[in-house]
Design a protein around this motif. Sequence first.
Motif, PDB file in Angstrom:
ATOM      1  N   THR A   1       0.828  -1.206   0.000  1.00  0.00           N
ATOM      2  CA  THR A   1       0.000   0.000   0.000  1.00  0.00           C
ATOM      3  C   THR A   1       0.863   1.258   0.000  1.00  0.00           C
ATOM      4  O   THR A   1       1.901   1.327   0.660  1.00  0.00           O
ATOM      5  CB  THR A   1      -0.945   0.038   1.221  1.00  0.00           C
ATOM      6  OG1 THR A   1      -0.169   0.166   2.407  1.00  0.00           O
ATOM      7  CG2 THR A   1      -1.804  -1.206   1.291  1.00  0.00           C
ATOM      8  N   THR A   2       0.399   2.238  -0.732  1.00  0.00           N
ATOM      9  CA  THR A   2       1.112   3.505  -0.817  1.00  0.00           C
ATOM     10  C   THR A   2       1.208   4.170   0.544  1.00  0.00           C
ATOM     11  O   THR A   2       2.245   4.749   0.880  1.00  0.00           O
ATOM     12  CB  THR A   2       0.398   4.446  -1.816  1.00  0.00           C
ATOM     13  OG1 THR A   2       0.368   3.802  -3.095  1.00  0.00           O
ATOM     14  CG2 THR A   2       1.118   5.763  -1.951  1.00  0.00           C
ATOM     15  N   SER A   3       0.159   4.085   1.349  1.00  0.00           N
ATOM     16  CA  SER A   3       0.201   4.739   2.663  1.00  0.00           C
ATOM     17  C   SER A   3       1.263   4.111   3.559  1.00  0.00           C
ATOM     18  O   SER A   3       1.981   4.825   4.270  1.00  0.00           O
ATOM     19  CB  SER A   3      -1.168   4.703   3.340  1.00  0.00           C
ATOM     20  OG  SER A   3      -1.574   3.377   3.584  1.00  0.00           O
TER      21      SER A   3
END
Length: 88
Positions: free
Chosen positions: A46-48
Motif C-alpha cells: 500500500t502507498t500509505s
Amino acid sequence: MKVSEVSIYGNKYRIRSELDEGFLKEAAKLVENGMRDIEKNYKILTTSKIAIMAAFNLAAEYLKLRNEITFLEVKLGEIEKKINLAEG
C-alpha cells in the motif's frame, strides 16, 4: 507566499511556501527516493504504508543528524573554553 508544484510517487502536489522552489523539489525527490527504496526493499503493497515508512526513515535520519549537531556544539564549546583559559 509562493505556490510550487512537486511530484512525489506519481502524484502532483501544490506546495504553498516561502522556500525556494528548487529546495522544495529537492525535498520532494528525497521523499520520492525514500518511497521507491521502501517499495523495492520491503515489498509493501500500500502507498500509505510506503509513505509512512519513508517518513519514519527521514525522521530517524533527521534525529540522528540533530544529535550529531548537538554533540559537536558541546565539543566546540569545550574547545572554546580551553582556548579562553589558555589565553586568559
